[in-house]
Enzyme design. Structure first.
Site, mmCIF file in Angstrom:
data_model
loop_
_atom_site.group_PDB
_atom_site.id
_atom_site.type_symbol
_atom_site.label_atom_id
_atom_site.label_comp_id
_atom_site.label_asym_id
_atom_site.label_seq_id
_atom_site.Cartn_x
_atom_site.Cartn_y
_atom_site.Cartn_z
ATOM 1 N N HIS A 142 19.332 -15.739 -23.018
ATOM 2 C CA HIS A 142 19.433 -16.971 -22.234
ATOM 3 C C HIS A 142 18.498 -16.902 -21.034
ATOM 4 O O HIS A 142 18.556 -15.951 -20.241
ATOM 5 C CB HIS A 142 20.882 -17.182 -21.803
ATOM 6 C CG HIS A 142 21.773 -17.461 -22.985
ATOM 7 N ND1 HIS A 142 23.035 -16.933 -23.115
ATOM 8 C CD2 HIS A 142 21.536 -18.197 -24.099
ATOM 9 C CE1 HIS A 142 23.553 -17.350 -24.274
ATOM 10 N NE2 HIS A 142 22.661 -18.117 -24.886
ATOM 11 N N GLU B 167 19.305 -15.903 -17.334
ATOM 12 C CA GLU B 167 20.165 -14.743 -17.083
ATOM 13 C C GLU B 167 19.318 -13.528 -16.716
ATOM 14 O O GLU B 167 19.287 -12.504 -17.398
ATOM 15 C CB GLU B 167 21.079 -14.536 -18.292
ATOM 16 C CG GLU B 167 21.990 -15.755 -18.471
ATOM 17 C CD GLU B 167 22.832 -15.762 -19.749
ATOM 18 O OE1 GLU B 167 22.833 -14.754 -20.475
ATOM 19 O OE2 GLU B 167 23.488 -16.787 -19.995
ATOM 20 N N HIS C 21 24.022 -10.281 -20.930
ATOM 21 C CA HIS C 21 24.069 -11.691 -20.515
ATOM 22 C C HIS C 21 24.622 -11.749 -19.106
ATOM 23 O O HIS C 21 25.067 -10.754 -18.544
ATOM 24 C CB HIS C 21 25.011 -12.476 -21.440
ATOM 25 C CG HIS C 21 24.457 -12.738 -22.810
ATOM 26 N ND1 HIS C 21 24.049 -13.981 -23.221
ATOM 27 C CD2 HIS C 21 24.253 -11.906 -23.864
ATOM 28 C CE1 HIS C 21 23.623 -13.923 -24.481
ATOM 29 N NE2 HIS C 21 23.737 -12.668 -24.903
ATOM 30 N N GLU D 2 28.754 -9.494 -19.990
ATOM 31 C CA GLU D 2 28.463 -10.584 -19.060
ATOM 32 C C GLU D 2 28.413 -9.939 -17.683
ATOM 33 O O GLU D 2 29.414 -9.436 -17.173
ATOM 34 C CB GLU D 2 29.569 -11.655 -19.107
ATOM 35 C CG GLU D 2 29.686 -12.372 -20.444
ATOM 36 C CD GLU D 2 28.630 -13.444 -20.686
ATOM 37 O OE1 GLU D 2 27.711 -13.599 -19.853
ATOM 38 O OE2 GLU D 2 28.721 -14.128 -21.716
HETATM 39 O O1 3K0 Z 1 29.203 -13.299 -27.695
HETATM 40 C C1 3K0 Z 1 29.471 -14.198 -26.922
HETATM 41 O O2 3K0 Z 1 30.513 -14.851 -26.943
HETATM 42 C C2 3K0 Z 1 28.428 -14.505 -25.925
HETATM 43 C C3 3K0 Z 1 28.881 -15.339 -24.777
HETATM 44 C C4 3K0 Z 1 27.709 -15.975 -24.106
HETATM 45 C C5 3K0 Z 1 27.266 -17.185 -24.932
HETATM 46 O O3 3K0 Z 1 26.354 -17.020 -25.720
HETATM 47 O O4 3K0 Z 1 27.836 -18.256 -24.777
HETATM 48 N N1 3K0 Z 1 28.030 -16.365 -22.771
HETATM 49 S S1 3K0 Z 1 26.855 -16.888 -21.777
HETATM 50 O O5 3K0 Z 1 26.093 -17.867 -22.436
HETATM 51 O O6 3K0 Z 1 27.510 -17.360 -20.584
HETATM 52 N N2 3K0 Z 1 25.936 -15.670 -21.382
HETATM 53 ZN ZN ZN Z 2 24.064 -15.583 -22.018
#
Ligand code: 3K0
Ligand code: ZN
Ligand code: CA
Ligand code: CA
Length: 698
Positions: free
Chosen positions: A429, A432, A564, A637
């Site tokens: 992302h 990030e 992330h 995260e």
């Molecule tokens: O594996 C996951 O659930 C990743 C969570 C990730 C996502 O892709 O939504 N959270 S983020 O976008 O806030 N970094």
């Molecule tokens: Zn992310």
């Protein structure tokens, strides 16, 4: 500036015929030393030579040792141990005479210096500076060390410019083609000027910012050079002084930059454009450059200019640009420099660094973040600094054609050894950014800690660790383009028949792609999954890389984390469903995931939970890793928590980087360790990893 000196100003015999008479050294220099060059990297074309020593006194001894390997050293210039511009003026004189520079204390020679001086047994010793700089006791010590045959003289004016004028008058013939001037108050300018002067057998004279001392003017009149080069800008040498110099010498050129680094770079590129070798040293404190000047000057045919480095992990831009322009084949490094700085010096000089320059920069207040254009430089410099431990490569290109850079870290890095493998990736992302810093932190930890930290060494020796630093380089560059933040998440791939750009790369993996409402089919959505699984070159590159780690039918990567932000969480599969044990999750594996996540969370203070408990996502990376290869795959995260920042994109200040990346040291080392047998987390190593159970360190 030198204080006034109550000292004898004995006339000393002029050395005749020295300018013409200096012997051309028969051997071609390799870095600092003719003799056995030490290539740092087998593939690289640059030869570096290191003048060792913890401080400038010790480095000077290294330099004189190397100088004496070429033949007898006729004269030693003894100069103050503290950096001093009158000492700088001694360097061109020493170079002209094939002499060495050693450092003396005010009241005594350091024992190692005394030993070296006795070993060199020069015919003559010139003590530079008055008795307040190098006292009479030192003269006595030198005389008794060298005995009757050697002459011991002092060259000292009342001020540094006077001393410089005496040095010049004693040695340099009139009608000189060129002479140099620097300010006695700007040591590094004087050092750079001394290096340049030594390279072309010219004298260095000194002024102060606002005065042209009469001794300097008189000596310039005697020399009557065709060309006078003033090193340093207006803040070092005023307009008035320049005007004064012009009344003495018709052609006066000023070479300067905005700081000492760019001044050194300007001198190097303007006066030594053809140089094949450079002398590099720290630009914050002279840790040995001065004594290196007579060692390197006049040996390589097109000169060996001096370039300066700064603390930290990267070269000053001006130094980097000068290296890219010169592409020297030999580098002599004077004094200790950090490994990454050495790596970058070498990388820029042999063309392994510096080709694609990414110009996007963080907002000025956030300059502590590594910029996209610095990423390759830092990781490549690390490879060059630790060639047996690090190998840099690209796993493929982004939609806009940027490389997706990766590194392997292991002992015997060039060999695919049968060692448990670990994958760490960052920046699916775009916004990030902390993930990139975390990935670089890990690279730095594993390399800089290798020599001294037993645990790091054990892990690097027994594992193969892969790091992908930025899966989404296009999004990253866009997110900070124009020096402001763009709140961007996705990639920058063009979508068919739609002006909205990009795909949520963490919804584009093939496992359970678009299955369950954990992604969006609408192109503009923040979590757009793309038109089909692996439609994005970035996720394909990751998938191809991981597929390539199947050796003899076995996936070598055993543990994985994708970095992330934010939320301070350790997440594990499955992501696509709220069920803990869907049919594609082995119950034992689930307990391993839980146990590993809790162990890591206990070290970094994050919250451990199944990924879908945050919110279900489908087509994400960790489900694919586990479902396809049974890799124990986690999402970290990073900082901050949602309580602190709310949901969505946040841009933490750069001052959190050090603390928030160091915070994950133990968790990442645990993940690397656990690759030998993830089942050890639930006490089932014996059952699941027989070989590992037999040898606990893996
Ligand atoms: O594996 C996951 O659930 C990743 C969570 C990730 C996502 O892709 O939504 N959270 S983020 O976008 O806030 N970094
Ligand atoms: Zn992310
Ligand atoms: Ca290895
Ligand atoms: Ca392997």
């Amino acid at each position: 500036m030198a204080s006034s000196r109550p000292d004898s100003r004995q006339p000393r015999p002029k050395v005749s015929g020295r300018v013409a008479g200096i012997a051309v050294l028969a051997c071609f220099v390799a870095g600092c030393v003719p003799g056995v060059p030490v290539p740092l990297s087998p593939g690289g074309g640059v030869v570096t030579s290191q003048l060792e020593g913890a401080d400038r006194v010790a480095v000077a001894i290294s330099a004189s040792t190397q100088l004496s390997a070429r033949g007898a050293v006729p004269v030693v210039y003894l100069v103050a141990a503290n950096p001093d511009s009158e000492a700088a003026a001694a360097a061109p004189a020493a170079a002209l005479e094939g002499g060495a520079i050693l450092h003396a204390g005010a009241t005594a020679l350091a024992p190692a210096v005394a030993t070296e001086l006795a070993r060199l047994a020069p015919d003559r010793v010139e003590i530079v500076g008055g008795t307040s700089t190098i006292g009479k006791a030192v003269v006595g010590q030198v005389s008794s060390l060298l005995g009757e045959g050697a002459s011991v003289e002092r060259i000292a004016g009342r001020t540094a410019p006077e001393t410089a004028a005496l040095l010049s008058a004693g040695l340099f013939a009139p009608s000189a083609p060129i002479a140099f001037v620097a300010s006695a108050d700007a040591y590094f300018d004087a050092l750079v000027a001394a290096s340049a002067a030594a390279n072309v057998k010219a004298p260095l004279l000194l002024v102060t910012r606002d005065t042209l001392p009469s001794s300097t003017a008189a000596e310039l009149r005697r020399l009557s050079p065709d060309r006078l080069i003033v090193v340093g800008g207006k803040s070092a040498v005023s307009e008035a002084v320049l005007a004064g110099l012009r009344t003495v010498v018709p052609v006066v050129e000023q070479i300067s930059g905005s700081d000492r680094y760019s001044t050194a770079a300007a001198v190097a590129t303007k006066l030594f454009a053809g140089a094949e070798s450079v002398l590099a040293t720290a630009g914050t404190a002279d840790l040995g450059a001065l004594a290196a000047i007579p060692l390197v000057a006049g040996v390589a045919p097109d000169g060996t200019p001096l370039l300066l480095t700064q603390p930290g992990e990267q070269l000053p831009v001006a130094t980097r640009d000068a290296l890219m322009a010169l592409e020297p084949a030999f580098i002599c490094i004077a004094g200790p420099l950090p490994p990454l700085i050495r790596g970058e010096l070498i990388g820029y000089s042999d063309g392994r660094l510096g080709l694609p320059v990414e110009t996007a920069t963080y907002p000025a207040l956030d300059s502590g973040w590594h910029e996209p254009g610095e990423l390759y430089t830092v990781i490549k410099a690390t490879e060059i600094a630790y060639p047996s431990l690090v190998s840099v490569f690209s796993i493929g290109k982004s939609a806009e054609g940027r490389d997706i850079w990766a590194a392997k870290i292991s002992d015997n890095v060039s060999i695919d050894e049968d060692e448990p493998e670990v994958l760490v990736d960052a920046l699916h992302h775009a916004a990030e950014h902390l993930g990139v810093e975390q990935a670089l932190y890990l690279l730095n930890t594993l390399t800089s800690g290798y020599a001294t930290d037993k645990e790091i060494r054990r892990l690097v020796d027994s594992r193969e660790i892969w790091i992908i630093f930025a899966v989404n380089p296009d999004g990253w560059v866009y997110d900070i383009s124009g020096g402001e933040y763009h709140w961007w998440r996705k990639s920058r791939q063009h979508n068919f028949n739609n002006p909205n750009l990009g795909v949520d790369l963490n919804r584009n993996y093939s496992y359970m792609w678009g299955c369950c409402g954990g992604s969006d089919s609408r192109v503009w959505a923040w979590n757009y999954r793309g038109p089909e699984p692996f439609s994005a070159p970035e996720t394909r590159a990751v998938a191809n890389f991981v597929a390539g780690r199947v050796v003899n039918g076995e996936q070598q990567i055993k543990t994985h984390v994708t970095l992330h932000s934010h939320g301070e969480m350790v997440l594990y599969p499955m992501s696509y469903t709220l069920q803990r044990l869907p049919s594609d999750m082995d119950p034992t594996d689930y307990s391993v995931f839980q146990a590993m996540a809790r162990k890591m969370a206990a070290t970094n203070g994050y919250k451990a939970q199944q990924s879908s408990q945050q919110y279900p996502t489908d087509g994400d990376e960790i489900d694919w890793m586990y479902a396809t290869y049974r890799i124990f795959s986690f999402t970290f995260e990073l900082y901050p928590t949602e309580e602190q920042a709310g949901k969505g994109i946040v841009y933490p200040s750069d001052d959190v980087i050090a603390r928030q990346t160091a915070r994950n040291r133990s968790a990442l080392l645990y993940l690397i360790d656990a690759a030998a047998c993830p089942y050890a987390a639930i006490g089932k190593a014996a059952q699941y990893c027989a070989a590992v159970a037999a040898s606990p360190s893996g």
